[in-house]
Design a protein around this motif. Structure first.
Motif, short mmCIF file in Angstrom:
data_model
loop_
_atom_site.label_atom_id
_atom_site.label_comp_id
_atom_site.label_asym_id
_atom_site.label_seq_id
_atom_site.Cartn_x
_atom_site.Cartn_y
_atom_site.Cartn_z
N THR A 502 -1.20 68.67 80.73
CA THR A 502 -2.45 67.83 81.23
C THR A 502 -1.98 66.33 81.19
N ALA A 503 -2.77 65.56 81.85
CA ALA A 503 -2.34 64.17 82.05
C ALA A 503 -3.91 63.51 81.63
N ASP A 504 -3.73 62.69 80.57
CA ASP A 504 -4.98 61.84 80.35
C ASP A 504 -4.89 60.44 80.49
N VAL A 505 -5.91 59.72 81.25
CA VAL A 505 -5.92 58.65 81.59
C VAL A 505 -7.10 57.46 81.32
N PRO A 506 -6.75 56.82 80.41
CA PRO A 506 -7.86 55.86 79.80
C PRO A 506 -8.54 54.99 80.84
N LEU A 507 -9.67 54.99 80.87
CA LEU A 507 -10.52 53.94 81.96
C LEU A 507 -11.67 53.19 81.13
N SER A 508 -12.18 52.30 81.79
CA SER A 508 -13.48 51.56 81.29
C SER A 508 -14.48 51.75 82.63
N TYR A 509 -15.64 51.76 82.24
CA TYR A 509 -16.86 52.07 83.12
C TYR A 509 -17.76 50.86 83.13
N TYR A 510 -18.09 50.41 84.35
CA TYR A 510 -19.00 49.17 84.40
C TYR A 510 -20.00 49.23 85.58
N SER A 511 -21.21 48.94 85.40
CA SER A 511 -22.31 48.76 86.41
C SER A 511 -21.99 48.02 87.44
N PRO A 512 -22.57 47.81 88.79
CA PRO A 512 -22.12 46.91 89.60
C PRO A 512 -22.55 45.47 89.34
N GLU A 543 -19.35 56.65 71.01
CA GLU A 543 -18.80 56.05 69.61
C GLU A 543 -19.79 56.64 68.43
N LYS A 544 -21.07 57.12 68.75
CA LYS A 544 -21.88 57.67 67.70
C LYS A 544 -21.47 58.68 66.96
N THR A 545 -20.83 59.58 68.15
CA THR A 545 -20.43 60.93 67.43
C THR A 545 -19.11 61.15 67.58
N GLY A 546 -18.38 60.43 67.88
CA GLY A 546 -16.89 60.08 68.04
C GLY A 546 -16.28 61.20 68.75
N THR A 547 -16.84 61.56 69.74
CA THR A 547 -16.41 62.49 70.79
C THR A 547 -16.74 62.23 72.09
N TYR A 548 -15.90 63.08 73.13
CA TYR A 548 -16.13 63.12 74.48
C TYR A 548 -17.13 64.07 74.96
N GLY A 549 -17.79 63.69 76.04
CA GLY A 549 -18.98 64.68 76.94
C GLY A 549 -18.35 64.40 78.28
N GLU A 550 -18.53 65.77 79.07
CA GLU A 550 -18.19 65.60 80.40
C GLU A 550 -19.18 64.50 81.01
N PHE A 551 -18.80 63.87 82.20
CA PHE A 551 -19.66 62.68 82.57
C PHE A 551 -19.45 62.58 84.20
N SER A 552 -20.55 62.26 84.96
CA SER A 552 -20.27 62.01 86.41
C SER A 552 -20.58 60.54 86.79
N PRO A 553 -19.62 59.87 86.99
CA PRO A 553 -19.80 58.28 87.22
C PRO A 553 -20.56 58.47 88.45
N LYS A 554 -21.30 57.15 88.47
CA LYS A 554 -22.24 57.01 89.80
C LYS A 554 -21.22 56.23 90.77
N PRO A 555 -21.23 56.75 91.93
CA PRO A 555 -20.43 56.29 93.05
C PRO A 555 -20.07 54.94 93.08
N ASP A 556 -21.47 54.18 93.03
CA ASP A 556 -21.52 52.53 93.13
C ASP A 556 -21.15 51.69 92.07
N TRP A 557 -20.90 52.61 90.82
CA TRP A 557 -20.49 51.79 89.59
C TRP A 557 -18.88 51.69 89.74
N ILE A 558 -18.19 50.98 88.84
CA ILE A 558 -16.90 50.55 88.94
C ILE A 558 -16.10 51.24 87.56
N ILE A 559 -15.04 51.74 87.99
CA ILE A 559 -14.18 52.07 86.89
C ILE A 559 -12.72 51.35 86.96
N VAL A 560 -12.24 50.92 85.86
CA VAL A 560 -11.07 49.95 85.71
C VAL A 560 -10.03 50.71 84.82
#
Length: 625
Positions: A502-512, A543-560
């Motif tokens: 398993t390869a885990d890659v940390p990213l940040s997510y931003y609106s346009p 951050e509230k629950t302290g865990t991850y959930g699957e997410f579908s990023p919006k194509p016009d948003w930005i990941i870094v």
């Protein structure tokens, strides 16, 4: 750092089968049939709303019919989707629905409610049972799960969730108001809820539980599995549970995200035996506390873990209880009998289960076990201590705190280039080597100011000769959206026997418009033998629950992508690799592993940790040939 190998489930030659077993003939639930009422508590006031509307459509594919009542409380959000469902227009707030054949009837429009309030859950449970009487009852709670902290994330109620105590209160009060002793089945279509803590705490309220040890894919269950009890009233609770598990596996395969799945049916009537066996096991460890530390630490490091993250502040620290127990029993002869008894008790309680390539061998129940006390969440002490687990953790951490001398490593590391890449080897003071529990390497490029930009980390190995070594293949991960290409940090862990990693890659997510959207984790399962990527899944951290959930990023948003920078003074900081980022059209992103250029100044660091959490490292700077 914890690894995920498939552990040996053998103690002193006694092989305890971890495959699904059948319920005991004395168990009345195993043979009972008749009509069913299935209640779904859908906490859709979250970023999972769109997935959960699909779940409702699946329930509608079955629909209320003779012998089967399907009732749901659905709390919708304002922000994520405005699509209608089952013939109803979009709404905000909670409605109680009777779900028919591809249709729904509104039974009660509750408006804005807090689904994290146990009274709301209790009211729904009592309403459903009293108004839809049947021979058997199931309750399914659907949303983000966080293991022992609970389930749910009602965003319009400040992210309130249901703790384990509140889940018990809501279900108990609802059953009491309806005059029912317990449910036939309690299900969690949520991440990380197949834990000892959840099963033990909620055992008084249901005969069976269906839940996942690992993070679930966003689509969750395939609710068309409810059709198993819709035919002629002959289906039992175990047949319903198996239908849910089979449907979940089939849908995950269709979606291409089955590599990391887990789902298990737990016989909650057996949890008393599991409690007693765990107490006997932990008593043995506590009574022999002086000699358990290193073995327990190494066993934990080698046990399958769930909800993992490169950032320890975001790790769930859940570990497979049966695998851990069996490994301890192999290495500590005085604990072998107690370990075998606990493994057998868990095996008796887990009636059916499924796993994936990266979760191979998951046995159905996990337990909270941070590797050292600084990572321990004090809120855990509020849980019941029926199995003596908290007593064991206190003892283990106490012994770790008594270590007089942390690891000492010779600073003259050996570095060798070969066909597999570059290997760094370090040697330890034999007086401290006995306490070592785990090792890993991390690697990065040396910048002009002397800082190091780390590109990844992976397992290293502790030798029997007082050495540790790790190998890096001299490639690094890059992501490209067709316009820009950026380096990313790679945390790699897996099973060296099967070659599945398993390869885990940390990213940040931003609106346009550059509004911060949260921290993401890209989790990819890779077959090292073929180089094929088996699956890729994006998760968002709550951050509230302290865990991850699957997410579908919006194509016009930005990941870094994020990488780890270590300054010359030792200060560590995660930072973004670009001010521009990549378009979050995940289907178009290209992953590549180019080799480091010849002449690159490479920094290698070998890190070892003892069971008390003390670390030592040796490093070397080399030039890539």
């Amino acid at each position: 750092m914890r690894t995920r190998p498939l552990a040996l489930i053998t103690a002193l030659g006694l092989v305890t089968a971890l495959a699904a077993c059948s319920a005991s003939p004395e168990d009345p639930a195993a043979d009972a049939s008749g009509s069913w009422t299935i209640l779904t508590y859908s906490i859709a006031d979250t970023n999972l709303e769109e997935y959960m509307m699909t779940d409702l459509e699946e329930i509608g594919d079955v629909g209320t019919q003779k012998g089967l009542n399907l009732v749901a409380l659905v709390d919708r959000a304002a922000d994520y989707t405005d699509e209608g469902v089952l013939g109803l227009d979009d709404w905000v707030g909670a409605k109680v629905l009777e779900i028919g054949q591809n249709s729904a009837t509104v039974l009660d429009d509750k408006g804005d409610v807090n689904t994290g309030d146990p009274a709301v859950l209790a009211d729904f449970v009592s309403y459903g049972i009293q108004n839809y009487p049947a021979d058997h009852y199931a309750l399914v709670v659907s949303d983000h799960g966080a293991s022992w902290p609970g389930v749910g994330d009602d965003e319009s109620s400040d992210g309130d969730s249901l703790t384990l105590a509140e889940l018990g209160e809501g279900i108990s009060d609802g059953l009491a108001a309806a005059g029912l002793a317990k449910l036939d089945l309690l299900g969690f279509d949520a991440c990380l809820m197949a834990t000892y803590e959840v099963a033990s705490s909620l055992a008084p309220y249901a005969d069976r539980m269906v839940a996942s040890q690992e993070l679930e894919p966003g689509h969750g269950w395939d609710y068309r599995a409810f059709d198993a009890v819709a035919d002629d009233g002959s289906a039992t609770v175990d047949e319903l549970a198996s239908s849910i598990i089979d449907g979940f596996e089939a849908q995950a395969k269709d979606e291409g995200d089955d590599a990391e799945i887990t789902l298990a049916e737990i016989d909650l009537t057996q949890m008393g035996a599991v409690d007693a066996a765990l107490k006997a096991f932990t008593d043995v460890l506590v009574d022999n506390a002086a000699g358990i530390g290193p073995t327990v630490g190494r066993s934990l490091a080698q046990t399958l873990g769930f909800g993992q993250s490169p950032d320890p502040d975001q790790d769930s620290f859940m570990t497979d209880l049966s695998i851990f127990t069996s490994q301890v029993g192999v290495d500590l002869l005085f604990a072998a009998d107690a370990a075998d008894d606990l493994t057998r008790a868990i095996n008796d309680a887990v009636l059916d289960r499924v796993d994936g390539q990266a979760t191979k061998g998951a046995t159905g129940l996990s337990i909270y076990f941070p590797p050292s006390e600084p990572y321990f969440d004090e809120a855990y002490r509020e849980l019941p201590n029926s199995g003596g687990w908290i007593d064991f953790l206190n003892t283990y951490y106490g012994k770790g705190g008594e270590i007089a001398q942390g690891p000492v490593i010779d600073q003259n590391a050996t570095v060798e280039f070969g066909d597999d890449g570059v290997t760094i080897t370090g040697f330890f003071d034999p007086d401290t080597a006995a306490n070592l529990a785990s090792a890993f390497i991390r690697y990065g490029t040396v910048e002009d100011d002397g800082s190091v930009t780390f590109l990844g980390e992976e397992d290293a190995f502790l030798g029997d000769d007082g050495s540790a070594s790790g190998t890096y293949d001299l490639t690094h991960l890059s992501l490209s959206d067709g316009y820009d290409t950026m380096d990313a940090y790679l945390s790699l862990y897996g099973d060296y026997d099967t070659g599945i990693f398993t390869a885990d890659v940390p990213l940040s997510y931003y609106s346009p418009d550059d509004a911060y959207g949260g921290d993401l984790l890209l989790s990819a399962v890779v077959d090292s033998a073929t180089g094929d990527t088996i699956s890729t899944t994006y998760y968002i951290y709550n951050e509230k629950t302290g865990t991850y959930g699957e997410f579908s990023p919006k194509p016009d948003w930005i990941i870094v992508p994020q990488v780890l920078s270590v300054m010359p003074d030792g200060t560590e900081q995660w930072y973004l690799t670009s001010d521009v980022g990549l378009y979050a059209d995940v289907d178009s992103l290209v992953y590549d592993f180019p080799a480091l250029a010849s002449g690159t100044r490479l920094y290698l660091q070998l890190v070892v940790t003892d069971f008390g959490g003390n670390r030592a490292s040796v490093a070397a700077t080399v030039t890539v040939p």
